[in-house]
Design a protein around this motif. Structure first.
Motif, short mmCIF file in Angstrom:
data_model
loop_
_atom_site.label_atom_id
_atom_site.label_comp_id
_atom_site.label_asym_id
_atom_site.label_seq_id
_atom_site.Cartn_x
_atom_site.Cartn_y
_atom_site.Cartn_z
N SER A 2 13.74 168.36 42.23
CA SER A 2 14.96 168.25 41.45
C SER A 2 14.64 167.88 40.01
N THR A 3 15.37 168.48 39.08
CA THR A 3 15.25 168.03 37.69
C THR A 3 16.54 167.36 37.26
N GLU A 4 17.31 166.84 38.23
CA GLU A 4 18.54 166.12 37.87
C GLU A 4 18.19 164.98 36.91
N GLN A 5 19.06 164.82 35.93
CA GLN A 5 18.84 163.76 34.94
C GLN A 5 20.07 162.86 34.84
N THR A 6 19.83 161.60 34.49
CA THR A 6 20.94 160.68 34.23
C THR A 6 20.69 159.91 32.95
N PHE A 7 21.79 159.43 32.38
CA PHE A 7 21.71 158.59 31.18
C PHE A 7 21.84 157.13 31.61
N ILE A 8 20.82 156.35 31.30
CA ILE A 8 20.83 154.91 31.59
C ILE A 8 20.71 154.19 30.25
N ALA A 9 21.57 153.21 30.01
CA ALA A 9 21.51 152.46 28.75
C ALA A 9 21.46 150.97 29.06
N LYS A 44 30.80 152.41 15.95
CA LYS A 44 32.08 152.30 16.66
C LYS A 44 32.54 153.69 17.12
N GLU A 45 32.43 154.65 16.24
CA GLU A 45 32.87 156.02 16.57
C GLU A 45 32.07 156.58 17.76
N HIS A 46 30.76 156.36 17.74
CA HIS A 46 29.89 156.84 18.82
C HIS A 46 30.29 156.20 20.16
N LEU A 47 30.54 154.89 20.12
CA LEU A 47 30.88 154.18 21.36
C LEU A 47 32.27 154.57 21.86
N GLU A 48 33.19 154.79 20.93
CA GLU A 48 34.54 155.23 21.33
C GLU A 48 34.47 156.61 21.99
N ASN A 49 33.56 157.42 21.52
CA ASN A 49 33.35 158.73 22.13
C ASN A 49 32.74 158.56 23.54
N HIS A 50 31.72 157.72 23.64
CA HIS A 50 31.05 157.50 24.93
C HIS A 50 32.04 156.99 25.98
N VAL A 76 16.84 158.53 29.27
CA VAL A 76 17.13 159.58 30.24
C VAL A 76 16.08 159.49 31.33
N TRP A 77 16.56 159.42 32.57
CA TRP A 77 15.67 159.37 33.73
C TRP A 77 15.89 160.62 34.58
N GLU A 78 14.81 161.07 35.19
CA GLU A 78 14.85 162.34 35.92
C GLU A 78 14.31 162.17 37.33
N GLY A 79 14.90 162.90 38.27
CA GLY A 79 14.37 162.91 39.64
C GLY A 79 15.45 163.19 40.65
N ARG A 80 15.06 163.21 41.89
CA ARG A 80 15.95 163.61 42.98
C ARG A 80 17.15 162.66 43.10
N GLU A 81 18.35 163.23 42.99
CA GLU A 81 19.61 162.47 43.11
C GLU A 81 19.64 161.23 42.23
N VAL A 82 19.07 161.36 41.03
CA VAL A 82 18.94 160.18 40.15
C VAL A 82 20.29 159.66 39.67
N VAL A 83 21.32 160.52 39.59
CA VAL A 83 22.63 160.02 39.13
C VAL A 83 23.18 159.04 40.17
N LYS A 84 23.25 159.48 41.41
CA LYS A 84 23.80 158.63 42.48
C LYS A 84 22.91 157.40 42.71
N VAL A 122 27.08 163.94 37.71
CA VAL A 122 26.13 164.86 37.06
C VAL A 122 26.75 165.42 35.77
N ASP A 123 28.05 165.73 35.82
CA ASP A 123 28.72 166.24 34.61
C ASP A 123 28.74 165.20 33.49
N ALA A 124 29.07 163.95 33.87
CA ALA A 124 29.09 162.87 32.87
C ALA A 124 27.69 162.68 32.29
N ALA A 125 26.67 162.77 33.13
CA ALA A 125 25.29 162.60 32.65
C ALA A 125 24.96 163.65 31.59
#
Ligand code: RTP
Length: 150
Positions: A2-9, A44-50, A76-84, A122-125
């Protein structure tokens, strides 16, 4: 593979408490691959968008102020079912409802200071990665010898 990716902050409180290393370590140890990372003090604008889906919530102004109060470690982290799995590793939104062993369950107690964000679909990521990173900042790489690791 899988090349699924997620955004972690890692949020400003997580950075200031010295939790960047422990949080990265959890994802690396689990077998996920770091493909993008940077420290960024978001506008602020960036965070309001996020957080646009939360715009009407009473805690929204405080959330934006908190998130803009210092550097965020965006990844950004990548791997099998990384979003969930990333969400499972984070725990519940309210740390007091997070089981010990999760990041929030181990490191915090306040919903307004919950140290880490993870994409919830996955869409949000995809949207969040595009918001926080330029395409060239996300590296495509694989281990030279250890193809079996992931
Ligand atoms: P995040 O987006 O940060 O990963 O958090 P989440 O999906 O678990 O929760 P979400 O509902 O998207 O809320 C975003 C962030 O807003 C803050 N919050 N404060 N005071 C409150 O009741 C409250 N509720 C949410 C938290 O920092 C939460 O992570």
């Amino acid at each position: 593979m899988s090349t699924e990716q997620t955004f972690i902050a890692i949020k400003p409180d997580g950075v200031q408490r010295g939790l960047v290393g422990p949080i990265i370590s959890r994802f690396e140890s689990r077998g996920y691959k770091l493909v993008a990372i940077k420290l960024m003090t978001a506008s602020k604008e960036h965070l309001e968008n996020h957080y646009s889906d939360l715009a009407g919530k009473p805690f929204f102004p405080g959330l934006i102020a908190y998130m803009g109060s210092g550097p965020i470690c965006a990844m950004v982290w990548e791997g099998r079912e990384v979003v969930k799995m990333g969400r499972a590793m984070l725990g519940a939104t309210n740390p007091l409802a997070s089981a010990p062993g999760t990041i929030r369950g181990d490191y915090c107690i306040d919903v307004g200071r919950n140290i880490c964000h993870g994409s919830d679909s996955v869409d949000a990521a995809k949207k969040e990665i595009a918001l926080w990173f330029k395409p060239e900042e996300v590296q495509s790489w694989k281990p030279a010898q250890f193809d079996w690791v992931y």
